[in-house]
Motif scaffolding. Structure first.
Motif, PDB file in Angstrom:
ATOM      1  N   SER A 177      -6.919  -4.857   6.131  1.00  0.00           N
ATOM      2  CA  SER A 177      -7.907  -5.061   5.080  1.00  0.00           C
ATOM      3  C   SER A 177      -8.605  -3.750   4.717  1.00  0.00           C
ATOM      4  CB  SER A 177      -8.935  -6.101   5.522  1.00  0.00           C
ATOM      5  OG  SER A 177     -10.022  -6.151   4.635  1.00  0.00           O
ATOM      6  N   PHE A 190      -5.728  -1.615   2.761  1.00  0.00           N
ATOM      7  CA  PHE A 190      -5.190  -2.149   1.509  1.00  0.00           C
ATOM      8  C   PHE A 190      -6.128  -3.113   0.780  1.00  0.00           C
ATOM      9  CE2 PHE A 190      -1.350  -1.236   4.120  1.00  0.00           C
ATOM     10  CZ  PHE A 190      -0.882  -0.175   3.352  1.00  0.00           C
ATOM     11  N   GLY A 191      -7.252  -3.488   1.418  1.00  0.00           N
ATOM     12  CA  GLY A 191      -8.202  -4.383   0.772  1.00  0.00           C
ATOM     13  C   GLY A 191      -7.856  -5.845   0.996  1.00  0.00           C
ATOM     14  N   HIS A 192      -8.723  -6.735   0.502  1.00  0.00           N
ATOM     15  CA  HIS A 192      -8.455  -8.164   0.623  1.00  0.00           C
ATOM     16  C   HIS A 192      -9.087  -8.910  -0.548  1.00  0.00           C
ATOM     17  CE1 HIS A 192     -12.402  -7.959   2.921  1.00  0.00           C
ATOM     18  NE2 HIS A 192     -12.655  -8.893   2.023  1.00  0.00           N
ATOM     19  N   ASP A 233     -14.080 -10.088  -2.951  1.00  0.00           N
ATOM     20  CA  ASP A 233     -12.944  -9.171  -3.027  1.00  0.00           C
ATOM     21  C   ASP A 233     -13.387  -7.807  -2.509  1.00  0.00           C
ATOM     22  OD1 ASP A 233     -11.578 -11.205  -4.211  1.00  0.00           O
ATOM     23  OD2 ASP A 233     -11.570 -10.347  -6.233  1.00  0.00           O
ATOM     24  N   LYS A 234     -12.500  -7.125  -1.809  1.00  0.00           N
ATOM     25  CA  LYS A 234     -12.830  -5.797  -1.299  1.00  0.00           C
ATOM     26  C   LYS A 234     -11.677  -4.842  -1.549  1.00  0.00           C
ATOM     27  CE  LYS A 234     -13.817  -3.122   2.851  1.00  0.00           C
ATOM     28  NZ  LYS A 234     -14.051  -3.119   4.317  1.00  0.00           N
ATOM     29  N   PRO A 235     -11.929  -3.743  -2.285  1.00  0.00           N
ATOM     30  CA  PRO A 235     -10.875  -2.742  -2.437  1.00  0.00           C
ATOM     31  C   PRO A 235     -10.721  -1.970  -1.132  1.00  0.00           C
ATOM     32  CG  PRO A 235     -12.891  -1.992  -3.474  1.00  0.00           C
ATOM     33  CD  PRO A 235     -13.141  -3.409  -3.023  1.00  0.00           C
ATOM     34  N   GLY A 236      -9.516  -1.718  -0.722  1.00  0.00           N
ATOM     35  CA  GLY A 236      -9.287  -0.968   0.506  1.00  0.00           C
ATOM     36  C   GLY A 236      -9.373   0.524   0.284  1.00  0.00           C
ATOM     37  N   GLN A 251      -0.821  -4.027  -1.910  1.00  0.00           N
ATOM     38  CA  GLN A 251      -1.023  -5.465  -2.080  1.00  0.00           C
ATOM     39  C   GLN A 251      -2.117  -5.906  -1.125  1.00  0.00           C
ATOM     40  OE1 GLN A 251       2.471  -7.871  -1.565  1.00  0.00           O
ATOM     41  NE2 GLN A 251       1.513  -9.704  -2.413  1.00  0.00           N
ATOM     42  N   PRO A 252      -3.335  -6.103  -1.639  1.00  0.00           N
ATOM     43  CA  PRO A 252      -4.433  -6.537  -0.768  1.00  0.00           C
ATOM     44  C   PRO A 252      -4.102  -7.837  -0.052  1.00  0.00           C
ATOM     45  CG  PRO A 252      -5.247  -5.865  -2.935  1.00  0.00           C
ATOM     46  CD  PRO A 252      -3.758  -5.928  -3.035  1.00  0.00           C
ATOM     47  N   THR A 272       0.983  -6.818  -6.780  1.00  0.00           N
ATOM     48  CA  THR A 272       0.768  -5.451  -6.303  1.00  0.00           C
ATOM     49  C   THR A 272       0.148  -4.619  -7.429  1.00  0.00           C
ATOM     50  OG1 THR A 272       2.974  -4.734  -6.982  1.00  0.00           O
ATOM     51  CG2 THR A 272       2.722  -5.574  -4.733  1.00  0.00           C
TER      52      THR A 272
END
Length: 456
Positions: free
Chosen positions: A213, A216-218, A229-232, A268-269, A275
């Motif tokens: 996470s 790559f985020g989630h 939502d969280k950008p990685g 791809q979170p 993607t």
């Protein structure tokens, strides 16, 4: 002749606060440049080169502390005043250690705000008249890793200069405390990506189940606790550089995803069905021997060859000869200025003592020793008696606490026995055992979970 107005860069994402702060500063005679994101702030810093930066730590596109470190790496003498609604003492300490000139907790009074900026401006004006400045120097102290004229560091500087102009992936190796992250920052700062973000992620400091996470985020709802939502880190580094420290601590399944990311430039979170493409340069680092990690099956061979394009090996301090004295003298000047004390240098015996040490903690350890001297003494010539009494004991080769392995044991059995013995010596403390064994705590936690053991 009229003096130009002092220049301030204000990086704040709240429009109402930007308006208020600019009004207060403008009325006090400051020229203010505005930015609402970290990316805008870094671009504005390159464009205007302000003496003072007012930096909100909670920016929408990047962690404010990482932006501060990058600015200080580019211009160590700039005064950065951080602003946050977080009242955590830990955050304040971290910001000051990273090089912040002052730390303001929102909401604050206009007088407190203006006083901090005017104080920083006075420091900058004083520095132009009588360098070196008396200011908080944690950020510039980190530059000590690159002080020195030894052949070993000359080679590193030459490679950094060449590598910065390329797009190649860089693999930095070296013992803890040799300045690997600083080397990564130097590459980023000299590259055409300097105006983009520099995102650093310590793969050994994040629990394995959260690392994917973080990289790559989630998506919201993808797992328990994912409330937004969280950008990685990979997305946050778009257009800039992603620095993966302690890369050899990355779990095998994530190594596979990192390899795919390097091959396709897409992420791809967690929980996402699509993607997205990002433009990121990868710099990674480890204090381990990566070839040995590959041989032991702990690091993918194909990923190693994908990352190991331009290797940079940061030399240990014991291999840098007289650099030890140059770094110590520079640190003594800076820490003396910070504490308001006057030290005249090191005696010949003290220099000999410093040169005789093996410095297992490298530059980081040397800086701690010099800071200890400055804090605990009033000034004058530094003699051997003023050095920490534990220095010799800490740097002499330790007697091995481990018995010789029994003939017939497998490598896995020897490893488990060594870990269990270290845990026993430290009352079951994983962090202390990890420090003794020179591994990341996350590595021990992962092994203990695999053995069905849980420790504090």
């Amino acid at each position: 002749m009229t003096r130009p107005a002092p220049t301030v860069l204000l990086v704040e994402d709240a429009p109402s606060l930007r308006t208020i702060y600019r009004s207060v500063l403008g009325a006090a005679g400051f020229s203010v440049h505005l930015a609402s994101t970290a990316a805008e702030g870094l671009a504005a810093f390159h464009r205007h080169r302000p003496n003072i930066v007012l930096l909100d730590l909670a920016l929408p596109d990047r962690d404010g502390l990482s932006l501060m470190r990058e600015i200080l790496a580019l211009t160590p003498d700039v005064c950065i005043i951080t602003m946050t609604t977080d009242t955590s003492v830990t955050l304040a300490v971290e910001a000051m250690r990273a090089g912040a000139y002052d730390f303001l907790v929102k909401p604050f009074e206009d007088d407190r705000f203006l006083s901090a900026v005017q104080s920083a401006n006075a420091e900058m004006e004083s520095a132009t008249r009588a360098p070196p400045p008396r200011r908080r120097i944690a950020g510039s102290a980190e530059q000590a890793a690159f002080i020195g004229s030894s052949p070993a560091m000359a080679r590193v500087q030459a490679i950094l200069g060449q590598a910065a102009r390329s797009m190649a992936t860089i693999f930095i190796t070296g013992e803890s405390g040799t300045g690997k992250e600083l080397a990564a920052l130097a590459v980023h700062g000299r590259s055409h990506r300097a105006a983009g973000p520099f995102i650093a992620l310590n793969c050994g400091a994040i629990p394995p189940d959260l690392l994917e996470s973080e990289v790559f985020g989630h998506m919201k709802g993808s797992f328990t606790g994912a409330i937004t939502d969280k950008p990685g880190a990979a997305a946050a580094a778009d257009g800039g550089t992603l620095f993966l420290d302690e890369i050899c601590e990355m779990a095998p399944h994530l190594q596979t995803k990192l390899l795919r990311f390097l091959q396709t430039s897409t992420i791809q979170p967690v929980g996402a069905v699509r993607t997205r493409k990002v433009d990121v340069r990868i710099i990674c680092a480890t204090n381990r021997n990566p070839i040995e990690q590959v041989r032991r099956g702990l690091f993918r061979e194909d990923l190693y060859y994908r990352l190991y394009v331009v290797p940079i090996d940061m030399p240990p301090l014991r291999a840098r000869g007289a650099d030890v004295i140059e770094i110590a003298e520079a640190a003594l000047r800076r820490f003396s200025a910070e504490e308001g004390k006057t030290f005249t240098g090191f005696s010949a015996d003290t220099k000999a003592e410093l040169l005789s040490q093996s410095w297992p903690g490298n530059v980081r350890q040397l800086l701690n020793v010099i800071r200890n001297v400055v804090v605990l003494h009033d000034g004058g010539l530094v003699t051997p008696e003023m050095l920490p009494s534990s220095l010799t004991a800490e740097t002499s080769p330790p007697r091995s606490p481990h018995p010789a392995p029994t003939t017939g044991q497998t490598l896995a059995q020897i490893e488990r026995e060594a870990i269990e013995q270290a845990l026993a010596r430290h009352g079951g403390s994983v962090p202390l055992a990890a420090r003794e064994l020179d591994v990341s705590p996350s590595t021990l936690y992962r092994k203990l979970e695999g053995w069905g053991m849980r420790r504090a």
